[in-house]
Scaffold this motif. Sequence first.
Motif, PDB file in Angstrom:
ATOM      1  N   GLN A 291      -6.742   5.563   6.721  1.00 53.04           N
ATOM      2  CA  GLN A 291      -5.516   6.112   6.135  1.00 53.04           C
ATOM      3  C   GLN A 291      -5.379   7.601   6.425  1.00 53.04           C
ATOM      4  OE1 GLN A 291      -5.863   3.750   2.081  1.00 53.04           O
ATOM      5  NE2 GLN A 291      -3.785   4.527   2.325  1.00 53.04           N
ATOM      6  N   ILE A 292      -6.496   8.307   6.416  1.00 52.47           N
ATOM      7  CA  ILE A 292      -6.457   9.731   6.781  1.00 52.47           C
ATOM      8  C   ILE A 292      -5.897   9.893   8.187  1.00 52.47           C
ATOM      9  CG2 ILE A 292      -7.905  11.710   7.408  1.00 52.47           C
ATOM     10  CD1 ILE A 292      -9.769  10.908   5.096  1.00 52.47           C
ATOM     11  N   VAL A 293      -6.427   9.097   9.115  1.00 54.15           N
ATOM     12  CA  VAL A 293      -5.990   9.178  10.512  1.00 54.15           C
ATOM     13  C   VAL A 293      -4.507   8.843  10.632  1.00 54.15           C
ATOM     14  CG1 VAL A 293      -6.308   8.187  12.816  1.00 54.15           C
ATOM     15  CG2 VAL A 293      -8.305   8.663  11.376  1.00 54.15           C
ATOM     16  N   HIS A 294      -4.066   7.852   9.890  1.00 53.83           N
ATOM     17  CA  HIS A 294      -2.668   7.403   9.981  1.00 53.83           C
ATOM     18  C   HIS A 294      -1.701   8.393   9.337  1.00 53.83           C
ATOM     19  CE1 HIS A 294       0.878   4.768   9.047  1.00 53.83           C
ATOM     20  NE2 HIS A 294       0.622   4.367  10.286  1.00 53.83           N
ATOM     21  N   GLU A 295      -2.150   9.103   8.280  1.00 58.78           N
ATOM     22  CA  GLU A 295      -1.205   9.871   7.464  1.00 58.78           C
ATOM     23  C   GLU A 295      -1.384  11.392   7.542  1.00 58.78           C
ATOM     24  OE1 GLU A 295      -1.495   8.357   3.468  1.00 58.78           O
ATOM     25  OE2 GLU A 295      -1.288   6.263   4.127  1.00 58.78           O
ATOM     26  N   HIS A 296      -2.235  11.884   8.435  1.00 59.11           N
ATOM     27  CA  HIS A 296      -2.506  13.325   8.412  1.00 59.11           C
ATOM     28  C   HIS A 296      -1.330  14.177   8.865  1.00 59.11           C
ATOM     29  CE1 HIS A 296      -3.562  12.513  12.667  1.00 59.11           C
ATOM     30  NE2 HIS A 296      -3.314  13.800  12.884  1.00 59.11           N
ATOM     31  N   HIS A 297      -0.293  13.562   9.432  1.00 60.79           N
ATOM     32  CA  HIS A 297       0.915  14.312   9.795  1.00 60.79           C
ATOM     33  C   HIS A 297       2.091  14.017   8.871  1.00 60.79           C
ATOM     34  CE1 HIS A 297      -0.004  16.706  13.319  1.00 60.79           C
ATOM     35  NE2 HIS A 297      -0.690  15.707  13.845  1.00 60.79           N
ATOM     36  N   GLU A 298       1.870  13.279   7.797  1.00 60.92           N
ATOM     37  CA  GLU A 298       2.906  13.110   6.785  1.00 60.92           C
ATOM     38  C   GLU A 298       2.983  14.397   5.957  1.00 60.92           C
ATOM     39  OE1 GLU A 298       4.770  10.567   6.877  1.00 60.92           O
ATOM     40  OE2 GLU A 298       3.596   9.033   7.921  1.00 60.92           O
ATOM     41  N   ASN A 299       4.125  14.631   5.295  1.00 58.85           N
ATOM     42  CA  ASN A 299       4.184  15.775   4.387  1.00 58.85           C
ATOM     43  C   ASN A 299       4.927  15.406   3.115  1.00 58.85           C
ATOM     44  OD1 ASN A 299       7.090  16.512   4.544  1.00 58.85           O
ATOM     45  ND2 ASN A 299       6.626  17.028   6.687  1.00 58.85           N
ATOM     46  N   CYS A 300       4.787  16.247   2.110  1.00 59.90           N
ATOM     47  CA  CYS A 300       5.266  15.905   0.764  1.00 59.90           C
ATOM     48  C   CYS A 300       6.779  15.719   0.675  1.00 59.90           C
ATOM     49  CB  CYS A 300       4.813  16.976  -0.229  1.00 59.90           C
ATOM     50  SG  CYS A 300       3.019  17.004  -0.477  1.00 59.90           S
ATOM     51  N   LEU A 301       7.518  16.243   1.639  1.00 61.46           N
ATOM     52  CA  LEU A 301       8.981  16.092   1.620  1.00 61.46           C
ATOM     53  C   LEU A 301       9.438  14.833   2.342  1.00 61.46           C
ATOM     54  CD1 LEU A 301      10.216  19.750   2.245  1.00 61.46           C
ATOM     55  CD2 LEU A 301       9.886  18.550   0.079  1.00 61.46           C
TER      56      LEU A 301
ATOM     57  N   LEU B  76       9.152  14.379   5.593  1.00 60.68           N
ATOM     58  CA  LEU B  76       9.657  14.767   6.912  1.00 60.68           C
ATOM     59  C   LEU B  76       8.593  14.677   8.002  1.00 60.68           C
ATOM     60  CD1 LEU B  76      11.712  17.914   5.817  1.00 60.68           C
ATOM     61  CD2 LEU B  76      12.548  15.584   6.203  1.00 60.68           C
ATOM     62  N   GLY B  77       7.436  14.087   7.658  1.00 58.48           N
ATOM     63  CA  GLY B  77       6.374  13.973   8.640  1.00 58.48           C
ATOM     64  C   GLY B  77       6.469  12.676   9.429  1.00 58.48           C
ATOM     65  N   TYR B  78       5.389  12.316  10.090  1.00 54.77           N
ATOM     66  CA  TYR B  78       5.351  11.091  10.881  1.00 54.77           C
ATOM     67  C   TYR B  78       3.971  10.476  10.772  1.00 54.77           C
ATOM     68  CZ  TYR B  78       3.135  14.097  14.480  1.00 54.77           C
ATOM     69  OH  TYR B  78       2.319  14.954  15.169  1.00 54.77           O
ATOM     70  N   PRO B  79       3.829   9.188  11.045  1.00 53.85           N
ATOM     71  CA  PRO B  79       4.804   8.268  11.649  1.00 53.85           C
ATOM     72  C   PRO B  79       5.652   7.496  10.641  1.00 53.85           C
ATOM     73  CG  PRO B  79       2.653   7.223  11.583  1.00 53.85           C
ATOM     74  CD  PRO B  79       2.463   8.592  11.019  1.00 53.85           C
ATOM     75  N   ALA B  80       5.328   7.554   9.322  1.00 53.56           N
ATOM     76  CA  ALA B  80       6.005   6.679   8.358  1.00 53.56           C
ATOM     77  C   ALA B  80       6.934   7.419   7.417  1.00 53.56           C
ATOM     78  CB  ALA B  80       4.966   5.908   7.540  1.00 53.56           C
ATOM     79  N   HIS B  81       7.052   8.741   7.536  1.00 54.43           N
ATOM     80  CA  HIS B  81       7.917   9.564   6.674  1.00 54.43           C
ATOM     81  C   HIS B  81       7.599   9.341   5.193  1.00 54.43           C
ATOM     82  CE1 HIS B  81      10.071  10.343  10.372  1.00 54.43           C
ATOM     83  NE2 HIS B  81      10.314   9.055  10.519  1.00 54.43           N
ATOM     84  N   LEU B  82       6.321   9.320   4.864  1.00 54.99           N
ATOM     85  CA  LEU B  82       5.903   9.122   3.473  1.00 54.99           C
ATOM     86  C   LEU B  82       6.146  10.386   2.654  1.00 54.99           C
ATOM     87  CD1 LEU B  82       2.466   7.329   4.058  1.00 54.99           C
ATOM     88  CD2 LEU B  82       4.690   6.266   3.631  1.00 54.99           C
ATOM     89  N   ARG B  83       6.489  10.188   1.363  1.00 56.11           N
ATOM     90  CA  ARG B  83       6.643  11.327   0.465  1.00 56.11           C
ATOM     91  C   ARG B  83       5.350  11.572  -0.314  1.00 56.11           C
ATOM     92  NH1 ARG B  83      11.540  13.587  -0.562  1.00 56.11           N
ATOM     93  NH2 ARG B  83      13.324  12.668   0.518  1.00 56.11           N
ATOM     94  N   ARG B  84       5.359  12.624  -1.105  1.00 55.84           N
ATOM     95  CA  ARG B  84       4.185  13.127  -1.807  1.00 55.84           C
ATOM     96  C   ARG B  84       3.340  12.033  -2.466  1.00 55.84           C
ATOM     97  NH1 ARG B  84       3.550  18.184  -3.824  1.00 55.84           N
ATOM     98  NH2 ARG B  84       5.783  18.549  -3.454  1.00 55.84           N
ATOM     99  N   THR B  85       3.941  11.219  -3.307  1.00 53.94           N
ATOM    100  CA  THR B  85       3.174  10.245  -4.090  1.00 53.94           C
ATOM    101  C   THR B  85       2.647   9.077  -3.263  1.00 53.94           C
ATOM    102  OG1 THR B  85       5.219   9.082  -4.702  1.00 53.94           O
ATOM    103  CG2 THR B  85       4.423  10.806  -6.215  1.00 53.94           C
ATOM    104  N   LYS B  86       3.169   8.904  -2.069  1.00 51.94           N
ATOM    105  CA  LYS B  86       2.762   7.783  -1.222  1.00 51.94           C
ATOM    106  C   LYS B  86       1.648   8.159  -0.236  1.00 51.94           C
ATOM    107  CE  LYS B  86       5.922   4.967  -2.858  1.00 51.94           C
ATOM    108  NZ  LYS B  86       5.549   3.770  -3.648  1.00 51.94           N
ATOM    109  N   ILE B  87       1.387   9.440  -0.105  1.00 53.72           N
ATOM    110  CA  ILE B  87       0.370   9.887   0.855  1.00 53.72           C
ATOM    111  C   ILE B  87      -1.015   9.805   0.204  1.00 53.72           C
ATOM    112  CG2 ILE B  87      -0.388  11.773   2.353  1.00 53.72           C
ATOM    113  CD1 ILE B  87       2.479  12.879   2.192  1.00 53.72           C
TER     114      ILE B  87
ATOM    115  N   LYS C 227      -3.810  14.142   2.389  1.00 52.71           N
ATOM    116  CA  LYS C 227      -3.147  15.414   2.065  1.00 52.71           C
ATOM    117  C   LYS C 227      -4.059  16.597   2.396  1.00 52.71           C
ATOM    118  CE  LYS C 227      -0.365  13.598  -1.789  1.00 52.71           C
ATOM    119  NZ  LYS C 227      -0.161  13.633  -3.253  1.00 52.71           N
ATOM    120  N   VAL C 228      -5.344  16.449   2.063  1.00 54.08           N
ATOM    121  CA  VAL C 228      -6.299  17.532   2.331  1.00 54.08           C
ATOM    122  C   VAL C 228      -6.519  17.706   3.827  1.00 54.08           C
ATOM    123  CG1 VAL C 228      -8.713  18.230   2.088  1.00 54.08           C
ATOM    124  CG2 VAL C 228      -7.451  17.340   0.108  1.00 54.08           C
ATOM    125  N   VAL C 229      -6.743  16.605   4.526  1.00 57.36           N
ATOM    126  CA  VAL C 229      -6.968  16.690   5.972  1.00 57.36           C
ATOM    127  C   VAL C 229      -5.708  17.183   6.677  1.00 57.36           C
ATOM    128  CG1 VAL C 229      -7.499  15.366   8.061  1.00 57.36           C
ATOM    129  CG2 VAL C 229      -8.781  14.944   5.954  1.00 57.36           C
TER     130      VAL C 229
END
Length: 460
Positions: free
Chosen positions: A377-387, A389-400, A405-407
């Motif tokens: 999950q770290i590898v998949h979500e390390h470019h997501e952001n709390c708004l 606006l990240g990628y690849p899944a455009h997850l918001r704060r509570t879904k990351i 978030k730390v990585v």
Amino acid sequence: MTDEKKDSKIHGSVQARRILVVDDDYYFRQILEKSLAHHGHLPSCAENAKHAQQILSLDQFDMVLSDIRMPEMSGIELLHWIKKERPLPVVLMTGFAEILETLEAAQLGADGFLAKPFKTQELLQTIESCFPKPQEKEEKKNLDLDFCKIGIEDFVSGNEMKFDIYIRIAESKYIKIAHSGESIPRDRIEVYKNKGIHFLYMLKEDFKKYLDFNLTLVSAVTHSEKIEHQKKIAFVKHTTEVLLQNMHTSEIKEEDYMQARALVENGVSLLSDNAGAVNLLASLAGHTDHLYAHSVGVSFYSAMIGKRLGWHSASTRSKLSIGGLLHDVGKKEIPKEILNKVRADLSADEVSLLETHPIRGVEILKQLQCIPTDVLQIVHEHHENCLGLGYPAHLRRTKIHPLAKVVGLANAFCNLAIKNPNSPGFGPAEAIRRLTSLNPEYYDEAALEALMKVFTPPTT
């Protein structure tokens, strides 16, 4: 005693040794004497260290087996006297209570150690280790590859240990000072910390169980069959050590640096048991000049942020450091010329290709059959952001994922702080200033605050 008895002899397949047992516990001496005699040795006993001096002054022995803590004269003092007056092998019986004395004894030249309570087989093997055969003297195994270091603060809980604990006294030399099943009083841990002992050690196999991190020897991803596995491990470990040394600055507290460094090195050590994982790390180190440096940096700073967040679980911190090491494995399949380009110069197609690396990274790691779900999950979500606006899944704060978030924050920081095509390598203060002035709302507030606390001004 007859001359025949005074001399060592062959007893069955065992070389009989004349051994002086020194311990103030009468019953323990008797048990040890009987056990040694049963296995072909020729033991004698002394009830304390001064008695041992008297015996050694009058008789010949092959070695001494002594307790450390005894009234009037300690085993350390006896060791010092023996090495000066009657040079012969000395094995000391020790335990977690005597960790400082054990280190002192090692410096004085003790030939072996036995952590009480020990098994008969451990006793016999330690005795034989004091009399190596010529061919054994030439064989030097790098034991550093078999151990992982643990911050001593991890043992403050006072709970029962489930695995054997060691101390490192020199390069590739370790001493067991506690058996599984023992408990460590908190006040004793504080004493060791105050004396400058920051790490204890555990066998790598036990460390994996301690973390519940199971590695399988599956080479699902191969890189090169020409380079031996051990050479790859040595290459990756050396590269990691050099990179970590470069991260040692006065802006980071020494204790924090040492603990974070240990976590990164343990992560590399764990992954080195898997041929496919080692191939991945080696390929990152060889793909571009900055890719592996960036990965080590993200692992290091993720560990630092995790500590400042108050995450004390060894398993959680291990997953953070391993997630940092592996977060960009998908980039190994991105052409070098794209990775070496400034972001602003990339075409739309090149950006799209670059942004596939989190998905591709997960696909690669799943083939290894050994990577924890949290790390995936770290590898998949390390470019997501709390708004969102990240990628690849455009997850918001509570879904990351919290670890992602730390990585992700460590990744953004290292993109500024470590030299790469998009950055000259800013100092920590400037890197943080840029993070907080551009898009601070992208990052978890607690993690961002923890990152700022990592860096402290040097004391004068």
